[in-house]
Design a protein around this motif. Sequence first.
Motif, PDB file in Angstrom:
ATOM      1  N   ARG A  94     -30.181  15.217 -12.251  1.00 49.57           N
ATOM      2  CA  ARG A  94     -29.087  15.780 -11.438  1.00 49.57           C
ATOM      3  C   ARG A  94     -29.449  17.182 -10.959  1.00 49.57           C
ATOM      4  NH1 ARG A  94     -24.384  12.660 -12.813  1.00 49.57           N
ATOM      5  NH2 ARG A  94     -24.716  11.535 -14.759  1.00 49.57           N
ATOM      6  N   SER A 100     -20.311  10.902 -13.174  1.00 49.86           N
ATOM      7  CA  SER A 100     -19.950  10.928 -14.595  1.00 49.86           C
ATOM      8  C   SER A 100     -20.144  12.309 -15.209  1.00 49.86           C
ATOM      9  CB  SER A 100     -20.741   9.867 -15.371  1.00 49.86           C
ATOM     10  OG  SER A 100     -22.098  10.222 -15.465  1.00 49.86           O
ATOM     11  N   ASP A 175     -28.140  13.535  -7.116  1.00 52.20           N
ATOM     12  CA  ASP A 175     -28.631  12.995  -8.391  1.00 52.20           C
ATOM     13  C   ASP A 175     -29.218  11.610  -8.142  1.00 52.20           C
ATOM     14  OD1 ASP A 175     -26.456  11.174  -8.287  1.00 52.20           O
ATOM     15  OD2 ASP A 175     -25.188  12.492  -9.464  1.00 52.20           O
ATOM     16  N   ARG A 200     -27.456   9.703  -5.247  1.00 53.33           N
ATOM     17  CA  ARG A 200     -26.371  10.282  -4.444  1.00 53.33           C
ATOM     18  C   ARG A 200     -27.007  11.142  -3.370  1.00 53.33           C
ATOM     19  NH1 ARG A 200     -23.294  10.482  -9.418  1.00 53.33           N
ATOM     20  NH2 ARG A 200     -21.593   8.986  -9.178  1.00 53.33           N
TER      21      ARG A 200
HETATM   22  P1  TMP Z   1     -23.296   8.784 -12.740  1.00 54.21           P
HETATM   23  O1  TMP Z   1     -22.830  10.134 -12.246  1.00 54.21           O
HETATM   24  O2  TMP Z   1     -22.277   7.702 -12.532  1.00 54.21           O
HETATM   25  O3  TMP Z   1     -23.788   8.861 -14.151  1.00 54.21           O
HETATM   26  O4  TMP Z   1     -24.553   8.366 -11.840  1.00 54.21           O
HETATM   27  C1  TMP Z   1     -25.695   9.175 -11.756  1.00 54.21           C
HETATM   28  C2  TMP Z   1     -26.675   8.586 -10.768  1.00 54.21           C
HETATM   29  O5  TMP Z   1     -27.181   7.356 -11.233  1.00 54.21           O
HETATM   30  C3  TMP Z   1     -26.075   8.292  -9.393  1.00 54.21           C
HETATM   31  O6  TMP Z   1     -27.014   8.686  -8.404  1.00 54.21           O
HETATM   32  C4  TMP Z   1     -25.891   6.808  -9.366  1.00 54.21           C
HETATM   33  C5  TMP Z   1     -26.935   6.297 -10.309  1.00 54.21           C
HETATM   34  N1  TMP Z   1     -26.523   5.128 -11.068  1.00 54.21           N
HETATM   35  C6  TMP Z   1     -27.237   3.962 -10.984  1.00 54.21           C
HETATM   36  O7  TMP Z   1     -28.219   3.877 -10.255  1.00 54.21           O
HETATM   37  N2  TMP Z   1     -26.830   2.898 -11.731  1.00 54.21           N
HETATM   38  C7  TMP Z   1     -25.754   2.935 -12.550  1.00 54.21           C
HETATM   39  O8  TMP Z   1     -25.435   1.931 -13.187  1.00 54.21           O
HETATM   40  C8  TMP Z   1     -25.020   4.168 -12.640  1.00 54.21           C
HETATM   41  C9  TMP Z   1     -23.827   4.271 -13.539  1.00 54.21           C
HETATM   42  C10 TMP Z   1     -25.434   5.235 -11.890  1.00 54.21           C
END
Ligand code: TMP
Length: 237
Positions: A94, A100, A175, A200
């Motif tokens: 990140r 999250s 991230d 993201r």
């Molecule tokens: P998060 O903020 O939901 O933890 O996600 C962090 C990053 O990880 C965001 O760029 C999306 C990615 N991600 C996945 O690729 N697969 C997943 O199952 C999740 C929860 C997040």
Amino acid sequence: MQKLQQLYEGKAKRVYATDDPGLVIVDYKDDATAFNGAKKGTIAGKGVINNQMTNRFMAKLEKAGIPTHFVQELSERETLVKKVSIVPLEVIVRNISAGSFAKRYGVEEGIVFDAPTVEFSYKCDALDDPLLNTSHALALKLAARSEIETIRKYALAVNDFLKAFWSSCGVTLVDFKLEFGRLADGTIVLADEISPDTCRLWDSQTHEKLDKDRFRRDLGGVEDAYAEVMRRMKEAL
Ligand code: TMP
């Protein structure tokens, strides 16, 4: 290269055997899920974009000294990759608070960090991918200490590369999530995908979301966002 029986079907991809035991074919679907499969949908054309974007990044990262599973793009949705056993860690880097992180620590989205963070989740759908630290990963024997060190080093190098690339496209890399695998000889390589499903991406000027958060949060314009980042990537190459 012959496409043989299906070995595995994940939420966004299928994996097929080939006539070479060291190689498999990945086939990208348009299926989209969120919240560990609780939300389901389709993003038309996503499989093509995620396949092509992932392969371009993998080729560039390989040249930059990060070993990957990538071998050769076979078609719009299919790619030949080295067979790996996936290390059951979701590696999340990140640069800016979102998702999250913002929820867990009770902060707003959009805080720019002084240095990137690296975190691990245990890749286990039945447990909802719980967050864990290095000592937990070692206790659970998910990876060796040296493998975790290698993974962290590669993840930060991928971040440096992707951040600079997206910046040149007018896109801010907030991230992303990576997965790594072990080749038969134990070598750690970058696997899985690098796409708007797993990153993201915000427009640098307007901060408009250009990634899967449009699907997760019902923001509309999902297909357009994927097409827009792909267009910008192609323009920059
Ligand atoms: P998060 O903020 O939901 O933890 O996600 C962090 C990053 O990880 C965001 O760029 C999306 C990615 N991600 C996945 O690729 N697969 C997943 O199952 C999740 C929860 C997040």
